[in-house]
Design a protein around this motif. Structure first.
Motif, mmCIF file in Angstrom:
data_model
loop_
_atom_site.group_PDB
_atom_site.id
_atom_site.type_symbol
_atom_site.label_atom_id
_atom_site.label_comp_id
_atom_site.label_asym_id
_atom_site.label_seq_id
_atom_site.Cartn_x
_atom_site.Cartn_y
_atom_site.Cartn_z
ATOM 1 N N LEU A 44 0.825 -1.205 0.000
ATOM 2 C CA LEU A 44 0.000 0.000 0.000
ATOM 3 C C LEU A 44 0.860 1.256 0.000
ATOM 4 C CD1 LEU A 44 -2.712 -1.109 2.583
ATOM 5 C CD2 LEU A 44 -2.955 -0.986 0.095
ATOM 6 N N HIS A 45 1.963 1.208 0.720
ATOM 7 C CA HIS A 45 2.909 2.327 0.760
ATOM 8 C C HIS A 45 3.370 2.686 -0.660
ATOM 9 C CE1 HIS A 45 6.268 4.559 2.838
ATOM 10 N NE2 HIS A 45 6.845 4.349 1.667
ATOM 11 N N HIS A 46 3.724 1.672 -1.422
ATOM 12 C CA HIS A 46 4.221 1.939 -2.778
ATOM 13 C C HIS A 46 3.097 2.273 -3.757
ATOM 14 C CE1 HIS A 46 8.545 1.522 -2.502
ATOM 15 N NE2 HIS A 46 8.272 0.770 -1.455
ATOM 16 N N PHE A 47 1.917 1.760 -3.518
ATOM 17 C CA PHE A 47 0.771 2.188 -4.309
ATOM 18 C C PHE A 47 0.533 3.686 -4.096
ATOM 19 C CE2 PHE A 47 -3.910 2.795 -4.591
ATOM 20 C CZ PHE A 47 -4.026 2.634 -5.972
ATOM 21 N N HIS A 103 2.814 5.981 -3.253
ATOM 22 C CA HIS A 103 3.853 6.703 -3.995
ATOM 23 C C HIS A 103 3.487 6.803 -5.477
ATOM 24 C CE1 HIS A 103 6.947 7.537 -1.093
ATOM 25 N NE2 HIS A 103 7.206 6.270 -0.799
ATOM 26 N N ALA A 104 3.039 5.686 -6.049
ATOM 27 C CA ALA A 104 2.690 5.661 -7.469
ATOM 28 C C ALA A 104 1.509 6.584 -7.761
ATOM 29 C CB ALA A 104 2.372 4.234 -7.904
ATOM 30 N N HIS A 105 0.523 6.596 -6.875
ATOM 31 C CA HIS A 105 -0.630 7.483 -7.045
ATOM 32 C C HIS A 105 -0.180 8.946 -7.037
ATOM 33 C CE1 HIS A 105 -4.671 9.134 -6.597
ATOM 34 N NE2 HIS A 105 -4.217 9.822 -5.559
ATOM 35 N N ASN A 106 0.671 9.281 -6.067
ATOM 36 C CA ASN A 106 1.171 10.660 -5.997
ATOM 37 C C ASN A 106 1.892 11.057 -7.281
ATOM 38 O OD1 ASN A 106 0.204 10.983 -3.409
ATOM 39 N ND2 ASN A 106 2.153 10.551 -2.408
ATOM 40 N N ALA A 107 2.738 10.155 -7.778
ATOM 41 C CA ALA A 107 3.490 10.445 -8.995
ATOM 42 C C ALA A 107 2.558 10.613 -10.196
ATOM 43 C CB ALA A 107 4.494 9.339 -9.263
ATOM 44 N N GLU A 108 1.462 9.879 -10.201
ATOM 45 C CA GLU A 108 0.538 9.950 -11.338
ATOM 46 C C GLU A 108 -0.281 11.234 -11.327
ATOM 47 O OE1 GLU A 108 -3.065 7.276 -13.267
ATOM 48 O OE2 GLU A 108 -1.485 6.315 -12.079
ATOM 49 N N VAL A 109 -0.711 11.675 -10.134
ATOM 50 C CA VAL A 109 -1.595 12.847 -10.085
ATOM 51 C C VAL A 109 -0.851 14.162 -9.918
ATOM 52 C CG1 VAL A 109 -3.489 11.460 -9.171
ATOM 53 C CG2 VAL A 109 -2.001 12.684 -7.576
ATOM 54 N N SER A 110 0.428 14.086 -9.476
ATOM 55 C CA SER A 110 1.138 15.347 -9.225
ATOM 56 C C SER A 110 2.574 15.351 -9.704
ATOM 57 C CB SER A 110 1.140 15.647 -7.726
ATOM 58 O OG SER A 110 1.978 14.738 -7.027
ATOM 59 N N SER A 111 3.061 14.232 -10.217
ATOM 60 C CA SER A 111 4.449 14.047 -10.664
ATOM 61 C C SER A 111 5.450 14.025 -9.513
ATOM 62 C CB SER A 111 4.867 15.117 -11.693
ATOM 63 O OG SER A 111 5.121 16.366 -11.058
ATOM 64 N N PRO A 160 6.271 11.843 -6.048
ATOM 65 C CA PRO A 160 5.907 10.707 -5.191
ATOM 66 C C PRO A 160 5.697 11.083 -3.729
ATOM 67 C CG PRO A 160 7.727 10.128 -6.636
ATOM 68 C CD PRO A 160 7.545 11.606 -6.757
ATOM 69 N N LEU A 161 6.227 12.257 -3.314
ATOM 70 C CA LEU A 161 6.082 12.698 -1.926
ATOM 71 C C LEU A 161 4.973 13.731 -1.762
ATOM 72 C CD1 LEU A 161 9.827 13.001 -0.818
ATOM 73 C CD2 LEU A 161 8.322 10.999 -0.762
ATOM 74 N N ALA A 162 4.177 13.924 -2.810
ATOM 75 C CA ALA A 162 3.014 14.824 -2.756
ATOM 76 C C ALA A 162 3.378 16.242 -2.350
ATOM 77 C CB ALA A 162 1.952 14.253 -1.820
ATOM 78 N N GLY A 163 4.545 16.699 -2.788
ATOM 79 C CA GLY A 163 4.937 18.077 -2.529
ATOM 80 C C GLY A 163 5.502 18.339 -1.143
ATOM 81 N N GLN A 164 5.641 17.296 -0.340
ATOM 82 C CA GLN A 164 6.164 17.476 1.014
ATOM 83 C C GLN A 164 7.688 17.452 1.009
ATOM 84 O OE1 GLN A 164 4.411 17.947 3.911
ATOM 85 N NE2 GLN A 164 2.413 17.855 2.914
ATOM 86 N N ASP A 165 8.277 18.191 1.934
ATOM 87 C CA ASP A 165 9.722 18.143 2.140
ATOM 88 C C ASP A 165 9.983 18.114 3.643
ATOM 89 O OD1 ASP A 165 9.342 20.762 3.081
ATOM 90 O OD2 ASP A 165 10.100 21.678 1.236
#
Length: 275
Positions: free
Chosen positions: A247-250, A252-260, A262-267
């Motif tokens: 689920l963790h990697h799913f 990451h993949a979702h984030n990369a698909e919707v926002s490019s 994988p960390l959803a803009g977090q730092d």
């Protein structure tokens, strides 16, 4: 040098040494920790391992932004038999790296046949939790706090997903749903921590406990640790962790698909500040 190693009587002291970055874990630190733990296991005179963090904090988690981040660097694979992540595209790269450096290494360390005590002060966040949870006992200073804020990334917790086993399902949900840090006293109430002591007494209390454990037969300690770990696995720890890792990697993949990203803009800063 990212990790220091020393002997104190029958205790091996393994100290994370990146205080400038609150002991955030890059891959160099991961492999240095593994080397130090191996050294302690091979030393017949060592009965107990103490894991510590230099400076004001135990560990602020995975390194997701320091100048010494080494996410694209190849390292010797020791925890899992999988291909190198470098040069792999997309999710292949992330899955290969995290299987080795995060989940694989933590599982390897959980099976160290000598008792390990995590000596925690200040921040113990996300990847820092993984290190503390690999240990058998946790002694925390009264200034310690614990958090797993990665749900802010849309990700269901850190890779070594031991939450329901170390604090119970309901507290695990509160811990993850809010992302808020909890103080050492509450962590002890939830079963995450064995002892909470004043900051000035952390080292003294930790090494007194290590000295007491060191009086027990070494092989007996190893078998006892194995027995408890096996019981925990029979309660679903390992299989539950495998499911959560998927689920963790799913996520990451979702984030990369919707926002490019994988960390959803977090730092590191936004995670620290809760934004």
């Amino acid at each position: 040098m990212t990790v220091r190693y020393e002997r104190r009587d029958a205790a091996a002291v393994v100290t994370m040494d990146r205080p400038k970055y609150r002991n955030a874990q890059n891959s160099a630190m991961t492999y240095a920790l593994d080397e130090a733990f191996g050294r302690a296991v091979d030393d017949a005179e060592v009965k107990v391992i103490v894991l510590a963090g230099a400076g004001d904090h135990f560990s602020a988690g995975h390194d997701i932004g320091s100048p010494e981040r080494d996410v694209h660097t190849s390292f010797d694979r020791k925890a899992v038999l999988w291909w190198d992540h470098v040069g792999r595209p997309g999710g292949d790269q992330r899955y290969a790296r995290e299987s080795e450096v995060y989940l694989g290494m933590c599982r390897r360390w959980r099976e160290i046949p000598k008792p390990m005590i995590a000596m925690v002060q200040g921040a113990c966040i996300a990847g820092g939790l993984m290190l503390a949870w690999c240990a058998d006992l946790v002694v925390a200073a009264d200034d310690a706090f614990f958090a797993d804020p990665v749900v802010r990334m849309g990700i269901p917790g850190v890779e070594y997903f031991a939450h329901p086993w170390v604090m119970g399902p309901r507290f695990a949900k509160e811990f993850l749903f809010t992302g808020e840090g909890i103080p050492a006293a509450r962590a002890r109430e939830w079963g995450m921590v064995n002892r909470v002591v004043p900051r000035a007494e952390l080292e003294t209390e930790t090494f007194a406990l290590a000295e007491r454990i060191a009086t027990m037969p070494q092989f007996g300690l190893a078998l006892t640790k194995k027995a408890v770990n096996q019981a925990e696995d029979l309660m679903g720890l390992r299989s539950g962790m495998d499911a959560a890792f998927g689920l963790h990697h799913f996520a990451h993949a979702h984030n990369a698909e919707v926002s490019s990203d994988p960390l959803a803009g977090q730092d590191a800063r936004s995670m620290r500040d809760g934004r």
